[in-house]
Design a protein around this motif. Structure first.
Motif, mmCIF file in Angstrom:
data_model
loop_
_atom_site.group_PDB
_atom_site.id
_atom_site.type_symbol
_atom_site.label_atom_id
_atom_site.label_comp_id
_atom_site.label_asym_id
_atom_site.label_seq_id
_atom_site.Cartn_x
_atom_site.Cartn_y
_atom_site.Cartn_z
ATOM 1 N N ASN A 40 47.011 44.654 35.734
ATOM 2 C CA ASN A 40 46.273 44.309 34.431
ATOM 3 C C ASN A 40 44.948 43.888 34.502
ATOM 4 O OD1 ASN A 40 48.369 45.323 32.733
ATOM 5 N ND2 ASN A 40 49.561 43.663 32.763
ATOM 6 N N VAL A 41 44.601 42.868 35.420
ATOM 7 C CA VAL A 41 43.349 42.446 35.951
ATOM 8 C C VAL A 41 42.606 43.385 36.210
ATOM 9 C CG1 VAL A 41 42.027 40.781 37.179
ATOM 10 C CG2 VAL A 41 44.088 39.922 36.227
ATOM 11 N N SER A 42 42.923 44.227 37.156
ATOM 12 C CA SER A 42 42.272 45.430 37.844
ATOM 13 C C SER A 42 41.992 46.389 36.271
ATOM 14 C CB SER A 42 43.029 46.512 38.376
ATOM 15 O OG SER A 42 43.295 45.508 39.787
ATOM 16 N N LEU A 43 42.753 46.554 35.478
ATOM 17 C CA LEU A 43 42.705 47.491 34.363
ATOM 18 C C LEU A 43 41.185 46.949 33.516
ATOM 19 C CD1 LEU A 43 43.416 49.475 32.241
ATOM 20 C CD2 LEU A 43 44.923 48.223 31.333
ATOM 21 N N LEU A 44 41.404 45.592 33.381
ATOM 22 C CA LEU A 44 39.905 44.960 32.770
ATOM 23 C C LEU A 44 38.746 45.237 33.435
ATOM 24 C CD1 LEU A 44 41.143 41.177 31.953
ATOM 25 C CD2 LEU A 44 40.969 43.062 30.490
ATOM 26 N N LEU A 45 38.789 45.347 34.735
ATOM 27 C CA LEU A 45 37.625 45.746 35.673
ATOM 28 C C LEU A 45 37.363 47.055 35.387
ATOM 29 C CD1 LEU A 45 38.309 43.769 38.807
ATOM 30 C CD2 LEU A 45 36.764 43.348 37.012
ATOM 31 N N ALA A 54 37.302 44.759 26.765
ATOM 32 C CA ALA A 54 38.855 44.674 27.073
ATOM 33 C C ALA A 54 38.921 43.179 27.183
ATOM 34 C CB ALA A 54 39.060 45.458 28.329
ATOM 35 N N THR A 55 39.941 42.826 26.788
ATOM 36 C CA THR A 55 40.440 41.307 26.850
ATOM 37 C C THR A 55 41.983 41.308 26.934
ATOM 38 O OG1 THR A 55 38.791 40.717 24.725
ATOM 39 C CG2 THR A 55 40.645 38.998 25.383
#
Length: 64
Positions: A40-45, A54-55
């Motif tokens: 999910n952190v990779s999705l933000l990037l 994105a948050t």
């Protein structure tokens, strides 16, 4: 701001970035399994690189 939900067929990161949405709010995507959190952190990037906002929110913090 009106609430909108991405179509069910938007199941890949690439197709998600092409839905026409400009802002994404990911709730409950932190905690539990570490690999899911990192995904999910990779999705933000990825979304940031695609020019989207994105948050990722949990009970303790908000990440953008």
């Amino acid at each position: 701001m009106a609430k909108q939900t991405a179509p069910a067929k938007a199941n890949t990161v690439d197709s998600l970035s092409r839905t026409g949405f400009e802002k994404f709010l990911i709730l409950g995507g932190v905690g539990g399994r570490f690999d899911h959190t990192m995904g999910n952190v990779s999705l933000l990037l990825f979304l940031k690189e695609a020019g989207k906002k994105a948050t990722l929110c949990d009970d303790y913090s908000d990440m953008e």
